[in-house]
Write an enzyme that holds these catalytic residues in place. Structure first.
Site, mmCIF file in Angstrom:
data_model
loop_
_atom_site.group_PDB
_atom_site.id
_atom_site.type_symbol
_atom_site.label_atom_id
_atom_site.label_comp_id
_atom_site.label_asym_id
_atom_site.label_seq_id
_atom_site.Cartn_x
_atom_site.Cartn_y
_atom_site.Cartn_z
ATOM 1 N N HIS A 92 0.970 -1.211 0.086
ATOM 2 C CA HIS A 92 0.232 -0.005 -0.073
ATOM 3 C C HIS A 92 0.955 1.144 0.065
ATOM 4 O O HIS A 92 1.992 1.251 0.616
ATOM 5 C CB HIS A 92 -0.774 -0.068 1.311
ATOM 6 C CG HIS A 92 -1.883 1.069 1.197
ATOM 7 N ND1 HIS A 92 -1.763 2.186 1.424
ATOM 8 C CD2 HIS A 92 -3.326 1.097 0.889
ATOM 9 C CE1 HIS A 92 -2.798 2.939 1.207
ATOM 10 N NE2 HIS A 92 -3.643 2.217 1.028
ATOM 11 N N GLU A 161 -3.947 2.173 -7.238
ATOM 12 C CA GLU A 161 -4.477 3.241 -6.441
ATOM 13 C C GLU A 161 -3.615 4.312 -6.563
ATOM 14 O O GLU A 161 -2.191 4.519 -6.217
ATOM 15 C CB GLU A 161 -4.295 2.873 -5.038
ATOM 16 C CG GLU A 161 -5.280 1.752 -4.691
ATOM 17 C CD GLU A 161 -5.494 1.699 -3.284
ATOM 18 O OE1 GLU A 161 -6.668 1.756 -2.791
ATOM 19 O OE2 GLU A 161 -4.606 1.683 -2.322
HETATM 20 P P1 PGA Z 1 -9.661 6.097 0.295
HETATM 21 O O1 PGA Z 1 -8.568 4.917 0.513
HETATM 22 O O2 PGA Z 1 -10.867 5.077 -0.193
HETATM 23 O O3 PGA Z 1 -9.924 6.611 1.679
HETATM 24 O O4 PGA Z 1 -9.287 6.827 -0.795
HETATM 25 C C1 PGA Z 1 -8.166 3.839 -0.245
HETATM 26 C C2 PGA Z 1 -7.162 3.225 0.014
HETATM 27 O O5 PGA Z 1 -6.048 3.681 0.707
HETATM 28 O O6 PGA Z 1 -6.946 1.923 -0.044
#
Ligand code: PGA
Length: 246
Positions: A92, A161
């Site tokens: 992440h 992401e």
């Molecule tokens: P968010 O986070 O939905 O708050 O943007 C997503 C993530 O970090 O996996």
């Protein structure tokens, strides 16, 4: 409509008691859960309680991260053997940024979850600077290149992401996400056989909530979403399920 997966990343938000409270609330809506596949990533300290209180056996529970050390004198660490889990997250951007996790370490973690046959989400994504400099695809390809050292034996998910979309309320256009997912897919095609590739899942994460999930759900290459902020509120979460499965 395809059945999508919602992966809830609770980060360091809900403590054990708050996690129990959340699960008690969503248990009232459990008839909705069959519409989607659900994975919950609570704080490690809440995993046992969440599993015990959840009234639905098909929901998977996982670790948001783990140490490369399995057991021993590693104060403060947690391994894949520390607690019973079904799945885990690796790489992440918050681990990459705040804990300086680099691709080598992330590869080691993937090798561990792969050897243990634990379903894993690998997160990739570019920063705002990289996007502005037109380097988004380069960044993703370089993050994915570690996979050439991994003979996948597990259900692996790549979660795209973009860092600039996480927690900011800024969601890329569907065209942008589709283009990035196509890049990911073609990178994976160069690394793995067709058979292995068709078992890989692609997720999007970054400011997904009840207002935008319906629109994003019809992106063809998408199998699911990794959701942070909007997954912390039981009502929003039930709305998200309803909207994603219309
Ligand atoms: P968010 O986070 O939905 O708050 O943007 C997503 C993530 O970090 O996996």
């Amino acid at each position: 409509m395809k059945k999508i997966t919602l992966a809830l990343n609770w980060k360091l938000y809900l403590n054990e008691l708050e996690s129990i409270e959340f699960v008690e609330k969503i248990n009232h809506s459990k008839n909705q859960f069959d519409l989607i596949d659900l994975e919950i990533y609570p704080s490690a300290t809440a995993i046992r309680s969440v599993r015990n209180v959840l009234n639905h056996s098909s929901i998977k529970i996982g670790l948001q991260d783990f140490s490369i050390f399995e057991k021993g004198a590693f104060t403060g660490s947690l391994s894949l053997s520390s607690i019973e889990i079904d799945c885990c997250i690796v790489g992440h951007s918050e681990r990459r940024d705040f804990y300086n996790e680099n691709d080598n370490l992330i590869l080691k973690k993937l090798q561990i979850s792969n050897a243990k046959k634990i379903s894993t989400i690998l997160c990739v994504g570019e920063s705002l600077n990289e996007k502005e400099e037109g380097l988004s695809k380069e960044r993703i390809k370089s993050q994915l290149s570690i996979l050439k050292n991994l003979d996948i034996q597990i259900p692996l998910t790549i979660a795209y992401e973009p860092i600039w979309a996480i927690g900011t309320g800024e969601v890329p256009s569907k065209e942008y996400i589709s283009d990035m997912l196509s890049t990911i897919k073609s990178e994976l095609n160069t690394l793995y056989s067709h058979q292995k590739n068709s078992a890989l899942r692609l997720f999007y994460g970054g400011s997904v909530d009840e207002t935008n999930i319906r629109n994003l759900s019809d992106i063809v290459l998408l199998d699911g979403f990794l959701i942070g902020g909007a997954s912390l509120n039981a009502k929003k979460f039930v709305d998200i399920i309803k909207k994603s499965s219309i």
